[in-house]
Scaffold this active site. Structure first.
Site, PDB file in Angstrom:
ATOM      1  N   GLU A 130       0.693  -1.214  -0.048  1.00 44.01           N
ATOM      2  CA  GLU A 130      -0.005  -0.018  -0.027  1.00 44.01           C
ATOM      3  C   GLU A 130       0.847   1.401  -0.025  1.00 44.01           C
ATOM      4  OE1 GLU A 130      -2.714  -0.501   3.158  1.00 44.01           O
ATOM      5  OE2 GLU A 130      -3.413  -2.112   2.502  1.00 44.01           O
TER       6      GLU A 130
ATOM      7  N   GLU B 168      -5.905 -11.442  -0.458  1.00 46.17           N
ATOM      8  CA  GLU B 168      -6.779 -10.921   0.401  1.00 46.17           C
ATOM      9  C   GLU B 168      -8.279 -10.743  -0.174  1.00 46.17           C
ATOM     10  OE1 GLU B 168      -5.269  -7.227   2.456  1.00 46.17           O
ATOM     11  OE2 GLU B 168      -3.272  -7.808   2.074  1.00 46.17           O
TER      12      GLU B 168
HETATM   13  C1  XIL Z   1      -6.140  -6.631   8.493  1.00 51.10           C
HETATM   14  C2  XIL Z   1      -6.413  -7.871   9.405  1.00 51.10           C
HETATM   15  O1  XIL Z   1      -7.126  -8.661   8.723  1.00 51.10           O
HETATM   16  C3  XIL Z   1      -6.938  -7.344  10.841  1.00 51.10           C
HETATM   17  O2  XIL Z   1      -6.953  -8.235  11.604  1.00 51.10           O
HETATM   18  C4  XIL Z   1      -6.008  -6.261  11.334  1.00 51.10           C
HETATM   19  O3  XIL Z   1      -6.861  -5.506  12.277  1.00 51.10           O
HETATM   20  C5  XIL Z   1      -5.738  -4.995  10.245  1.00 51.10           C
HETATM   21  O4  XIL Z   1      -5.297  -5.611   9.247  1.00 51.10           O
HETATM   22  N1  XIL Z   1      -4.868  -4.713   4.003  1.00 51.10           N
HETATM   23  C6  XIL Z   1      -3.744  -5.586   4.342  1.00 51.10           C
HETATM   24  C7  XIL Z   1      -3.882  -6.427   5.447  1.00 51.10           C
HETATM   25  O5  XIL Z   1      -2.869  -5.552   3.622  1.00 51.10           O
HETATM   26  O6  XIL Z   1      -2.854  -6.464   6.116  1.00 51.10           O
HETATM   27  C8  XIL Z   1      -4.961  -6.118   6.396  1.00 51.10           C
HETATM   28  O7  XIL Z   1      -5.335  -6.906   7.296  1.00 51.10           O
HETATM   29  C9  XIL Z   1      -6.383  -5.793   5.419  1.00 51.10           C
HETATM   30  C10 XIL Z   1      -6.194  -4.752   4.377  1.00 51.10           C
END
Ligand code: XIL
Length: 383
Positions: free
Chosen positions: A166, A271
């Site tokens: 990001e 994700e």
């Molecule tokens: C999220 C997790 O799923 C949560 O448990 C945590 O509280 C916050 O982060 N983008 C990413 C991930 O790259 O690491 C994030 O994961 C969600 C958004």
């Protein structure tokens, strides 16, 4: 002559009928059990791409035994959901905590799961001390130490690293993180180079959300081209799939897969989760710092997902996987962000305490309609 049935004959007939019904039902049950048992996500897609999930500490420590069972059965690659982020790996400057990360690696080795490291450099879930560093030189050295220490510890054990997570704004420019502000854009090239030096064979990825939006897509393409021109190795692009029932459009997803692949890198859908809840601000992406006030209107399905929405979710998953299948030559991995609906981070983001349904397994670890539509796409040659 009028035919007459004796009660004895009639009883026999009813008994026979019941037996036949029982037999047919039994056969059907066996058949569906067989289909369930013989095919899993990873098997169904084994000729297309890896199928993965994010895993959490409860699974790694074995507390969530049903979750562990599903992970082993259904997936062939895992990504730690939180435990390898900076705040956990290096909570104090120069003091690393490898305990949980080591357990994740052990779990993947024991269960023959391809391991994706997440992540080395990110502005969120950062240890607070990083933002307090004033000098450019100190931050440069700290970043180098963080990347090199972790990448070299797990050398040879990790298949690919989300090296930078990001780093872009929605308009495609570089995000003004603590790293950009103090180190300038060189921090990006350096991070990739340091990771490569520490583990020359590991795959290195750039990972971000909203990667289907034209402006951000253009920014990501420019970023990866720049990194390569400056001699960094970039093996893949991770498109975080924090999507909704409405967007992004299939066309935007497809154009992005093609555009990234034309850079000569692997494309990964990382994700993946599809929110089923209202999003009145038309929020897109996954900026983890966003947090909004909840209400009954925002949390409409506290008991169960209505059939109409479940159908929509299944159809959306079907369309998306049909597209992934079509571009299987470009896509190397699809990773869901969590195992089941009870565990998804979307129950608490961007509003706390909601009941969301974005994954393929329900709160009882049972397959959902969306699971079956994803399996259907793999089996059916018309997709
Ligand atoms: C999220 C997790 O799923 C949560 O448990 C945590 O509280 C916050 O982060 N983008 C990413 C991930 O790259 O690491 C994030 O994961 C969600 C958004």
């Amino acid at each position: 002559m009028k035919q007459s049935y004796s009660p004895h004959k009639l009883n026999k007939f009813i008994l026979l009928l019941c037996c036949s019904i029982l037999f047919i039902n039994c056969k059907q049950d066996q058949k569906s059990e067989k289909i369930e048992a013989a095919t899993t996500l990873k098997d169904a897609y084994k000729n297309h791409f890896l199928m993965g999930t994010a895993v959490n500490d409860g699974q790694i420590t074995g507390k969530d035994s049903l979750g562990v069972q599903l992970i082993k059965e259904q997936f062939n690659t895992i990504t730690p959901e939180n435990s390898m982020k900076w705040m956990f790996m290096e909570p104090q400057q120069g003091e690393f905590n490898f305990e949980m990360a080591d357990r994740y690696i052990d779990f993947s080795e024991k269960n023959n799961l391809v391991f994706i490291g997440h992540n080395l450099v990110w502005h969120s879930q950062l240890a607070p001390w990083v933002a307090e560093i004033d000098s450019k030189e100190e931050l440069h050295n700290s970043l180098k130490n963080h990347v090199q220490t972790i990448a070299s510890r797990y050398k040879g054990k990790i298949h690919g690293w989300d090296v930078v997570n990001e780093a872009l704004n929605e308009d495609g420019t570089l995000r003004n993180s603590v790293f950009l502000e103090k180190l300038g854009p060189e921090y990006l090239t350096n991070a990739f180079k340091w990771a490569q030096e520490a583990d020359p064979n590991v795959e290195l990825y750039y990972n971000d959300y909203n990667m289907t939006q034209p402006a951000k897509r253009a920014g990501a393409i420019k970023l990866v081209k720049n990194l390569k021109e400056q001699g960094a190795k970039v093996d893949g692009i991770g498109m975080q799939g924090h999507w909704s029932l409405e967007g992004p459009s299939l066309q935007e997803i497809e154009e992005s897969i093609i555009a990234y692949s034309e850079l000569g890198v692997k494309v990964m859908i990382t994700e993946l989760d599809i929110t089923a809840l209202p999003n009145p601000w038309d929020l897109e992406g996954a900026e983890v710092s966003q947090n909004f006030e909840g209400s009954e209107f925002m949390n409409p399905y506290t008991e169960q997902l209505p059939d109409s929405v479940s159908n929509k979710l299944a159809k959306r998953y079907q369309d998306i996987f049909a597209l992934f299948k079509k571009h299987q030559d470009k896509i190397s991995r699809v990773t869901f962000w969590g195992v089941n609906d009870g565990q998804t981070w979307l129950n608490n983001w961007p509003i706390d305490n909601r009941t969301n349904y974005p994954l393929l397994f329900d709160r009882q670890f049972k397959t959902k309609e969306a699971y079956h539509s994803v399996m259907q796409v793999a089996k059916d040659s018309t997709f």
